[in-house]
Scaffold this active site. Structure first.
Site, short mmCIF file in Angstrom:
data_model
loop_
_atom_site.label_atom_id
_atom_site.label_comp_id
_atom_site.label_asym_id
_atom_site.label_seq_id
_atom_site.Cartn_x
_atom_site.Cartn_y
_atom_site.Cartn_z
N ASN A 154 7.79 -0.87 2.94
CA ASN A 154 6.98 -1.23 1.78
C ASN A 154 6.73 -2.73 1.66
O ASN A 154 5.71 -3.15 1.09
CB ASN A 154 7.62 -0.70 0.51
CG ASN A 154 7.53 0.81 0.41
OD1 ASN A 154 6.56 1.41 0.86
ND2 ASN A 154 8.56 1.43 -0.15
N HIS A 160 18.73 -4.46 4.54
CA HIS A 160 17.36 -4.77 4.10
C HIS A 160 17.13 -6.27 3.99
O HIS A 160 15.99 -6.71 3.95
CB HIS A 160 17.11 -4.10 2.75
CG HIS A 160 15.77 -3.44 2.62
ND1 HIS A 160 15.00 -3.03 3.70
CD2 HIS A 160 15.04 -3.11 1.52
CE1 HIS A 160 13.89 -2.47 3.26
NE2 HIS A 160 13.88 -2.52 1.95
N ASP A 165 13.78 -6.17 8.55
CA ASP A 165 14.60 -5.10 9.11
C ASP A 165 13.70 -4.00 9.65
O ASP A 165 12.61 -3.77 9.14
CB ASP A 165 15.52 -4.54 8.04
CG ASP A 165 14.76 -3.96 6.86
OD1 ASP A 165 13.91 -4.68 6.28
OD2 ASP A 165 14.99 -2.79 6.49
N ASN A 207 9.45 -4.80 -2.22
CA ASN A 207 8.20 -4.06 -2.36
C ASN A 207 7.07 -4.87 -2.97
O ASN A 207 5.92 -4.43 -2.97
CB ASN A 207 8.42 -2.80 -3.20
CG ASN A 207 9.35 -1.82 -2.51
OD1 ASN A 207 9.82 -2.04 -1.40
ND2 ASN A 207 9.64 -0.71 -3.19
#
Length: 207
Positions: free
Chosen positions: A129, A34, A108, A83
Site C-alpha cells: 500500500n 515493515h 520491505d 499507507n
C-alpha cells in the site's frame, strides 16, 4: 504552491536524488519488518553525516553527499503511516524538483527472501500500500525501488500481521548486513544506474 516559494539556499542541483525509506511512525513499529526501509535509510544518513530534521512536507529529511563532488542525496522519512506515503513523497519531489526517475524508495518486500535485495523501476505495487499511494500521488509508478526481502510468513500467519512484527532472533543477527546491502544498493542506483546495480545485487545473499 509552497514548493515554488522555497528559499534559494534550499534549491537542489540537477545531480540530486530523493531516497525515501518507508515505514510507520513511533516506537511500536520502529523494529518491525515493515520499517526495514527506514532502518536502511539510517545507514545512509550515517554515511553522509546527515541528521534528520522536520520538513514542511510532513517528513523528516537529511541531506548530504557520500563523497565530495558526488550527487547530493535527500533522505526522507514520512511522519505519517505507510499507507499515506504518497503525499509526503510527492511534496518532496516538487519541493526539490526531483523527477520520478531520480526517486528511490527503499521498502520491505514479502516476495523476496529475507536474505536478498532486488532492484527495479516501475511496475505494479504487488499489494504494497505504500508503493500504491506513492505511484498515485506522483502520477507514475516509474520510480526506482530497493526491495528489501523480508520473506513470506510461516504457516497460515497473516501477511499484514507478519510485517508488523519484529524480526526473529536469527534474522536480527543477519539484519545489519542486510541493511548495509540495501544502502549499498541505493548508492549503486545513483552512481551506476539500474542495470549495473541489478547485476551486482540480484542473487546476492547475506553472509
Amino acid at each position: 504552491m509552497f514548493w515554488q516559494k522555497r528559499r534559494k539556499e534550499d534549491r537542489v542541483s540537477d545531480d540530486s536524488w530523493l531516497i525515501v525509506g518507508l515505514g510507520n511512525p513511533g516506537a511500536k513499529y520502529e523494529a518491525t519488518r515493515h520499517n526495514v526501509g527506514q532502518m536502511a535509510l539510517d545507514v545512509l544518513a550515517d554515511r553522509i553525516g546527515g541528521r534528520f530534521s522536520p520538513h514542511r512536507t510532513g517528513s523528516r529529511v537529511a541531506e548530504g553527499r557520500v563523497r565530495p563532488g558526488g550527487p547530493k542525496l535527500v533522505l526522507a522519512k514520512s511522519n505519517g503511516y505507510m499507507n499515506t506515503s504518497g503525499g509526503p513523497v510527492s511534496g518532496l519531489a516538487k519541493y526539490y524538483g526531483v523527477p520520478a526517475d531520480r526517486i528511490i524508495v527503499i521498502h520491505d518486500e514479502l516476495d523476496v527472501p529475507f536474505d536478498s535485495i532486488k532492484l527495479k523501476q516501475g511496475g505494479g505495487h504487488g499489494g504494497h500500500n505504500g508503493l500504491r499511494d506513492i505511484a498515485k500521488a506522483l502520477g507514475t509508478p516509474e520510480f526506482l525501488r530497493v526491495r528489501v526481502g523480508v520473506g513470506r510468513p510461516p504457516g497460515q500467519q497473516d501477511a499484514a500481521d507478519f510485517v508488523l512484527r519484529p524480526f526473529g532472533s536469527n534474522e536480527r543477527q543477519a539484519l545489519p548486513v542486510l541493511l548495509e546491502d540495501a544502502a549499498d544498493a541505493a548508492e549503486a542506483l545513483v552512481d551506476e544506474g539500474l542495470l549495473t546495480a541489478q547485476q551486482r545485487f540480484h542473487g546476492r545473499a547475506v553472509k
